[in-house]
Design an enzyme around this catalytic site. Structure first.
Site, PDB file in Angstrom:
ATOM      1  N   GLU A   1       0.797  -1.237   0.000  1.00 10.57           N
ATOM      2  CA  GLU A   1       0.000   0.000   0.000  1.00 10.57           C
ATOM      3  C   GLU A   1       0.829   1.287   0.000  1.00 10.57           C
ATOM      4  O   GLU A   1       0.553   2.214   0.762  1.00 10.57           O
ATOM      5  CB  GLU A   1      -0.955  -0.008   1.201  1.00 10.57           C
ATOM      6  CG  GLU A   1      -1.831  -1.256   1.231  1.00 10.57           C
ATOM      7  CD  GLU A   1      -2.781  -1.309   2.422  1.00 10.57           C
ATOM      8  OE1 GLU A   1      -2.628  -0.519   3.354  1.00 10.57           O
ATOM      9  OE2 GLU A   1      -3.687  -2.158   2.401  1.00 10.57           O
TER      10      GLU A   1
ATOM     11  N   GLU B   1      -6.137 -10.757  -1.263  1.00  7.61           N
ATOM     12  CA  GLU B   1      -6.961 -10.532  -0.057  1.00  7.61           C
ATOM     13  C   GLU B   1      -8.436 -10.425  -0.433  1.00  7.61           C
ATOM     14  O   GLU B   1      -9.170  -9.565   0.046  1.00  7.61           O
ATOM     15  CB  GLU B   1      -6.532  -9.241   0.664  1.00  7.61           C
ATOM     16  CG  GLU B   1      -5.048  -9.155   0.972  1.00  7.61           C
ATOM     17  CD  GLU B   1      -4.664  -7.927   1.793  1.00  7.61           C
ATOM     18  OE1 GLU B   1      -5.554  -7.249   2.324  1.00  7.61           O
ATOM     19  OE2 GLU B   1      -3.460  -7.653   1.883  1.00  7.61           O
TER      20      GLU B   1
HETATM   21  C1  GLA Z   1      -4.953  -4.525   4.209  1.00  9.32           C
HETATM   22  C2  GLA Z   1      -3.754  -5.319   4.631  1.00  9.32           C
HETATM   23  C3  GLA Z   1      -4.119  -6.604   5.291  1.00  9.32           C
HETATM   24  C4  GLA Z   1      -5.276  -6.440   6.234  1.00  9.32           C
HETATM   25  C5  GLA Z   1      -6.421  -5.816   5.524  1.00  9.32           C
HETATM   26  C6  GLA Z   1      -7.625  -5.649   6.395  1.00  9.32           C
HETATM   27  O1  GLA Z   1      -5.517  -4.893   3.052  1.00  9.32           O
HETATM   28  O2  GLA Z   1      -2.868  -5.606   3.589  1.00  9.32           O
HETATM   29  O3  GLA Z   1      -3.020  -7.099   5.981  1.00  9.32           O
HETATM   30  O4  GLA Z   1      -4.872  -5.666   7.331  1.00  9.32           O
HETATM   31  O5  GLA Z   1      -6.015  -4.542   5.109  1.00  9.32           O
HETATM   32  O6  GLA Z   1      -7.778  -6.635   7.334  1.00  9.32           O
END
Ligand code: GLA
Length: 360
Positions: free
Chosen positions: A157, A265
């Site tokens: 990020e 994710e």
């Molecule tokens: C981001 C992070 C993850 C997690 C999600 C929410 O996407 O990369 O590690 O913390 O947020 O749970």
């Protein structure tokens, strides 16, 4: 990109019983097995859910990611203190059952303890101190799991969400090391484990402006010869957004860079981001219909991109445990995954499996 061995083939995948394989009923679904030639199917887990969701994980998934347990703050809360109990429990579960394990994550603006950025005398740590700390952290953590983790989210990020203004998100890593901190992080990780696949991971990855910025970062890194091997698409989506066209366009752009892609994710929230309703005890029929439609479309798209897509990981295994129960509305139940609160496959699981089997 597609010349990497398919990781799915090297890991355990639970097979359905032979009598039912041709035409699965709801109880015979084996998601990871169905996609074993295409990509591993993963789930984020905790030291608790490897027990509470054990059978489901072993039946349906072939890859794991530690939801929080390998993050900086979890394994290295103080300068001279590492805490590996929960991370080890997950790594041992993966080893014991021959599951793939993704490493998550090293350089991030969240869940990183303050000591990392401090000089111990009330000031800020300088560039060299930060780089040395990062290197030592990677040596310890990557080194510990080298045998079981072949792929790490090295930087998480780092790109701004703003379409105008700054391109990199302002973070203590950027401030302390400088504009090249992402490149240096990948180089350090590569030196620690030259065999590891190194990913840049981000959310809103399918929004056109952010996708452009992520591509720009990747192009710059590649032009400099930085060892980055893939883009992680977090895929925190919802039943309305982003559109399938946006997702396809983003995947096309990332793939055109010559990098691997991984869905890292994934969840498909029942609520648009600005929908703050809290009165639902169960998803509506319309929500379920839209979620079903979207999931089917996504898996068709993933299959199309299987040459470059080397993992599809969900942020959770079933709706009995999802971080979306606490975000963005604390305490609001959500149902974003393919398995329900009883850890049973939703009808869409059956459709996804059937659609894939027709292609065999
Ligand atoms: C981001 C992070 C993850 C997690 C999600 C929410 O996407 O990369 O590690 O913390 O947020 O749970």
């Amino acid at each position: 990109m597609s010349n990497q061995p398919n990781p799915a083939s090297q890991h355990h995948v639970e097979q359905p019983s032979s009598s039912t394989a041709a035409s699965p009923g709801m109880t015979d679904i084996r998601l990871a097995y169905t996609f074993r030639q295409d990509f591993p199917i993963g789930a984020a887990v905790s030291a608790r859910t490897i027990h509470s969701q054990r059978d489901l994980l072993l039946q349906q998934y072939s890859s794991l990611t530690a939801e929080n347990e390998m993050k900086f703050i979890s394994v290295h809360p103080e300068q001279d203190k590492y805490t590996f109990d929960d991370a080890d429990a997950i790594a041992n579960f993966a080893r014991e059952h021959s599951l793939e394990l993704r490493g998550h994550t090293f350089v991030w603006h969240n869940q990183t303890p303050d000591w990392v950025f401090q000089d111990g005398q009330g000031g800020k740590a300088d560039r060299n101190t930060l780089l040395t700390r990062l290197q030592q952290h990677m040596e310890t953590v990557m080194g510990r799991y080298k045998d079981v983790i072949r792929c790490w989210d090295v930087v998480n990020e780092a790109i701004s969400d703003e379409d105008s203004g700054t391109y990199l998100r302002p973070t203590p890593w950027l401030e302390g090391i400088g504009d090249d901190y992402i490149a240096r992080a990948f180089e350090l990780a590569h030196a620690v484990d030259p065999n590891a696949l190194l990913f840049y991971n981000d959310y809103n990855e399918s929004h056109p402006g952010k996708c452009e910025r992520i591509c720009r970062l990747m192009r710059e890194l590649l032009a400099e010869g930085v060892p980055v091997h893939g883009v992680g698409l977090q895929a925190h989506w919802n039943i309305h957004d982003p559109s399938l066209d946006q997702i396809r366009a983003a995947m096309e752009k990332y793939a055109a860079l010559g990098l691997q892609l991984q869905i890292t994710e994934m969840d498909v929230s029942m609520f648009a981001f600005d929908d703050r309703r809290t009165n639902l005890k169960a998803p509506t029929a319309e929500m379920l219909r839209l979620q079903e439609e979207r999931y089917e479309q996504y898996f068709r798209l993933f299959y199309e991109y299987r040459e470059v897509l080397t993992s599809v990981t969900f942020w959770g295994a079933a709706d009995d445990y999802t971080w979306l129960d606490g975000f963005p509305v604390r305490g609001r139940k959500n149902w974003p995954l393919l398995f329900d609160e009883r850890q049973q496959p939703k009808p869409v699981c059956y459709d996804i499996v059937k659609a894939r089997q027709k292609l065999e």
